[in-house]
Scaffold this motif. Structure first.
Motif, PDB file in Angstrom:
ATOM      1  N   HIS A   1       0.850  -1.192   0.000  1.00 44.28           N
ATOM      2  CA  HIS A   1       0.000   0.000   0.000  1.00 44.28           C
ATOM      3  C   HIS A   1       0.887   1.244   0.000  1.00 44.28           C
ATOM      4  O   HIS A   1       1.844   1.322   0.782  1.00 44.28           O
ATOM      5  CB  HIS A   1      -0.912  -0.011   1.234  1.00 44.28           C
ATOM      6  N   PRO A   2       0.612   2.222  -0.848  1.00 46.26           N
ATOM      7  CA  PRO A   2       1.485   3.404  -0.931  1.00 46.26           C
ATOM      8  C   PRO A   2       1.571   4.200   0.366  1.00 46.26           C
ATOM      9  O   PRO A   2       2.556   4.919   0.588  1.00 46.26           O
ATOM     10  CB  PRO A   2       0.846   4.237  -2.054  1.00 46.26           C
ATOM     11  N   ASP A   3       0.583   4.059   1.248  1.00 47.41           N
ATOM     12  CA  ASP A   3       0.596   4.790   2.518  1.00 47.41           C
ATOM     13  C   ASP A   3       1.015   3.926   3.687  1.00 47.41           C
ATOM     14  O   ASP A   3       0.867   4.326   4.848  1.00 47.41           O
ATOM     15  CB  ASP A   3      -0.781   5.406   2.782  1.00 47.41           C
ATOM     16  N   GLY A   4       1.547   2.729   3.401  1.00 54.03           N
ATOM     17  CA  GLY A   4       2.080   1.893   4.470  1.00 54.03           C
ATOM     18  C   GLY A   4       1.075   0.907   5.032  1.00 54.03           C
ATOM     19  O   GLY A   4       0.201   0.417   4.329  1.00 54.03           O
ATOM     20  N   ARG A   5       1.196   0.654   6.321  1.00 55.36           N
ATOM     21  CA  ARG A   5       0.436  -0.387   7.005  1.00 55.36           C
ATOM     22  C   ARG A   5      -0.911   0.136   7.514  1.00 55.36           C
ATOM     23  O   ARG A   5      -1.031   1.285   7.940  1.00 55.36           O
ATOM     24  CB  ARG A   5       1.251  -0.898   8.201  1.00 55.36           C
ATOM     25  N   GLU A   6      -1.903  -0.749   7.491  1.00 55.87           N
ATOM     26  CA  GLU A   6      -3.185  -0.495   8.155  1.00 55.87           C
ATOM     27  C   GLU A   6      -3.326  -1.547   9.243  1.00 55.87           C
ATOM     28  O   GLU A   6      -3.199  -2.742   8.993  1.00 55.87           O
ATOM     29  CB  GLU A   6      -4.336  -0.597   7.161  1.00 55.87           C
ATOM     30  N   THR A   7      -3.586  -1.105  10.473  1.00 55.71           N
ATOM     31  CA  THR A   7      -3.740  -2.064  11.555  1.00 55.71           C
ATOM     32  C   THR A   7      -4.653  -1.493  12.627  1.00 55.71           C
ATOM     33  O   THR A   7      -4.745  -0.273  12.801  1.00 55.71           O
ATOM     34  CB  THR A   7      -2.357  -2.442  12.156  1.00 55.71           C
ATOM     35  N   GLY A   8      -5.376  -2.366  13.306  1.00 59.42           N
ATOM     36  CA  GLY A   8      -6.291  -1.955  14.364  1.00 59.42           C
ATOM     37  C   GLY A   8      -7.747  -2.133  13.976  1.00 59.42           C
ATOM     38  O   GLY A   8      -8.072  -2.767  12.968  1.00 59.42           O
ATOM     39  N   THR A   9      -8.639  -1.590  14.784  1.00 64.50           N
ATOM     40  CA  THR A   9     -10.079  -1.615  14.499  1.00 64.50           C
ATOM     41  C   THR A   9     -10.434  -0.389  13.664  1.00 64.50           C
ATOM     42  O   THR A   9     -10.233   0.741  14.105  1.00 64.50           O
ATOM     43  CB  THR A   9     -10.899  -1.592  15.802  1.00 64.50           C
ATOM     44  N   LYS A  10     -10.946  -0.612  12.475  1.00 64.24           N
ATOM     45  CA  LYS A  10     -11.263   0.477  11.546  1.00 64.24           C
ATOM     46  C   LYS A  10     -12.701   0.366  11.066  1.00 64.24           C
ATOM     47  O   LYS A  10     -13.309  -0.698  11.108  1.00 64.24           O
ATOM     48  CB  LYS A  10     -10.315   0.432  10.331  1.00 64.24           C
ATOM     49  N   GLN A  11     -13.233   1.475  10.584  1.00 65.19           N
ATOM     50  CA  GLN A  11     -14.584   1.495  10.037  1.00 65.19           C
ATOM     51  C   GLN A  11     -14.564   1.155   8.550  1.00 65.19           C
ATOM     52  O   GLN A  11     -13.771   1.711   7.787  1.00 65.19           O
ATOM     53  CB  GLN A  11     -15.225   2.879  10.236  1.00 65.19           C
ATOM     54  N   VAL A  12     -15.432   0.232   8.166  1.00 66.28           N
ATOM     55  CA  VAL A  12     -15.564  -0.185   6.771  1.00 66.28           C
ATOM     56  C   VAL A  12     -16.923   0.280   6.250  1.00 66.28           C
ATOM     57  O   VAL A  12     -17.934   0.176   6.959  1.00 66.28           O
ATOM     58  CB  VAL A  12     -15.430  -1.714   6.649  1.00 66.28           C
ATOM     59  N   GLU A  13     -16.939   0.778   5.038  1.00 66.75           N
ATOM     60  CA  GLU A  13     -18.175   1.259   4.406  1.00 66.75           C
ATOM     61  C   GLU A  13     -18.655   0.248   3.372  1.00 66.75           C
ATOM     62  O   GLU A  13     -17.928  -0.084   2.435  1.00 66.75           O
ATOM     63  CB  GLU A  13     -17.930   2.603   3.726  1.00 66.75           C
ATOM     64  N   ARG A  14     -19.875  -0.227   3.566  1.00 71.60           N
ATOM     65  CA  ARG A  14     -20.487  -1.122   2.581  1.00 71.60           C
ATOM     66  C   ARG A  14     -21.077  -0.280   1.450  1.00 71.60           C
ATOM     67  O   ARG A  14     -21.777   0.707   1.696  1.00 71.60           O
ATOM     68  CB  ARG A  14     -21.591  -1.948   3.254  1.00 71.60           C
ATOM     69  N   LEU A  15     -20.809  -0.678   0.212  1.00 71.71           N
ATOM     70  CA  LEU A  15     -21.224   0.106  -0.946  1.00 71.71           C
ATOM     71  C   LEU A  15     -22.568  -0.370  -1.497  1.00 71.71           C
ATOM     72  O   LEU A  15     -23.014  -1.482  -1.219  1.00 71.71           O
ATOM     73  CB  LEU A  15     -20.148   0.025  -2.029  1.00 71.71           C
ATOM     74  N   ALA A  16     -23.190   0.474  -2.314  1.00 72.95           N
ATOM     75  CA  ALA A  16     -24.514   0.157  -2.869  1.00 72.95           C
ATOM     76  C   ALA A  16     -24.498  -1.123  -3.687  1.00 72.95           C
ATOM     77  O   ALA A  16     -25.506  -1.843  -3.740  1.00 72.95           O
ATOM     78  CB  ALA A  16     -25.013   1.328  -3.710  1.00 72.95           C
ATOM     79  N   ALA A  17     -23.374  -1.421  -4.317  1.00 74.39           N
ATOM     80  CA  ALA A  17     -23.277  -2.639  -5.135  1.00 74.39           C
ATOM     81  C   ALA A  17     -23.462  -3.902  -4.312  1.00 74.39           C
ATOM     82  O   ALA A  17     -23.730  -4.969  -4.868  1.00 74.39           O
ATOM     83  CB  ALA A  17     -21.925  -2.682  -5.848  1.00 74.39           C
ATOM     84  N   SER A  18     -23.359  -3.785  -2.987  1.00 74.48           N
ATOM     85  CA  SER A  18     -23.509  -4.956  -2.118  1.00 74.48           C
ATOM     86  C   SER A  18     -24.935  -5.151  -1.620  1.00 74.48           C
ATOM     87  O   SER A  18     -25.195  -6.086  -0.860  1.00 74.48           O
ATOM     88  CB  SER A  18     -22.581  -4.821  -0.908  1.00 74.48           C
TER      89      SER A  18
END
Length: 247
Positions: A118-135
């Protein structure tokens, strides 16, 4: 190869690596977390492809789950490339499949997507995920809230989705949190098998690396939270396998 003697439906947990020794001693290894979260009505076989084991032909399974890994898809190790080919065959045969983290990336790679750091490095921890309309009509994602917490830890990502992929979810950091290929193959970057305690253990073990990378450990620990909606995907996947087996 670890076998469970229960009756059908047969589900392969494709193990693509192992966790940190300290975490393994406290919580067990990757496959144990999946087995605990999947339905007890499944006949689960663990196949350690990173250790050289080979799964049966995809059509011999009623469902497939691919774990995370400390390995990197972009290294294109021989066992990983062979597994990618096997996953492509599974999708062609319409075997229900869920790839998690490394499994998510490997599924994308198998269909021509681009995987890398990933160009911005690591992602770790509890994060918010957005479900999209396609789902909205997706068998696994349709009943999730529009935003939900999830546990994450990864340095590589799906940088470009395969042409036929349907993007289902994203986060502020990660534009490709979940996708579907065909009717019954999913990749999720987040970890539905993680508990809050396991996520906290990862932050502890990774602490020296995270500090070097400029991440705020105290903030990450303060943001730790349960992620029941994300974890519920494994039961949803179990239900789908059970229903398809009946049909």
């Amino acid at each position: 190869m670890t076998l469970n003697t229960k009756k059908d439906p047969r589900v392969a947990v494709i193990k693509t690596g192992t966790t940190y020794p300290d975490i393994k001693s406290r919580f067990g290894d990757f496959e144990a977390w999946f087995i605990r979260a999947l339905s007890g009505n499944l006949d689960i076989t663990v196949v350690d492809v990173a250790a050289g084991e080979t799964p049966d032909a995809p059509g011999n399974w009623d469902g497939i789950v691919v774990t995370g890994s400390p390995a990197m898809v972009s290294d294109r190790e021989s066992w990983s490339e062979a597994t990618a080919d096997w996953l492509a065959q599974a999708v062609a045969e319409c075997v229900p499949l869920l790839g998690v983290c490394y499994g998510h990336q490997l599924l994308a790679h198998a269909f021509g997507g681009e995987v890398g750091y990933h160009p911005d490095g690591r992602e770790t921890g509890t994060k918010q995920v957005e479900r999209l309309a396609a789902s909205d009509l997706d068998p696994l994602f349709a009943n999730l809230p529009r935003t939900f917490p999830a546990q994450l830890t990864h340095r590589q990502s799906v940088l470009r989705l395969p042409p036929e992929a349907v993007l289902l979810a994203r986060s502020a950091f990660e534009p490709h949190q979940a996708f579907r290929i065909g009717q019954c193959a999913w990749g999720v970057q987040f970890h539905p098998e993680f508990t809050e305690a396991i996520m906290g253990a990862y932050l502890d073990v990774q602490s020296p690396e995270l500090t070097r990378e400029g991440l705020d450990i105290d903030r990450l620990k303060a943001e730790l939270a349960p992620a029941p909606e994300a974890s519920g995907l494994l039961q949803q996947f179990s239900d789908l396998v059970l229903q398809m087996k009946k049909d």
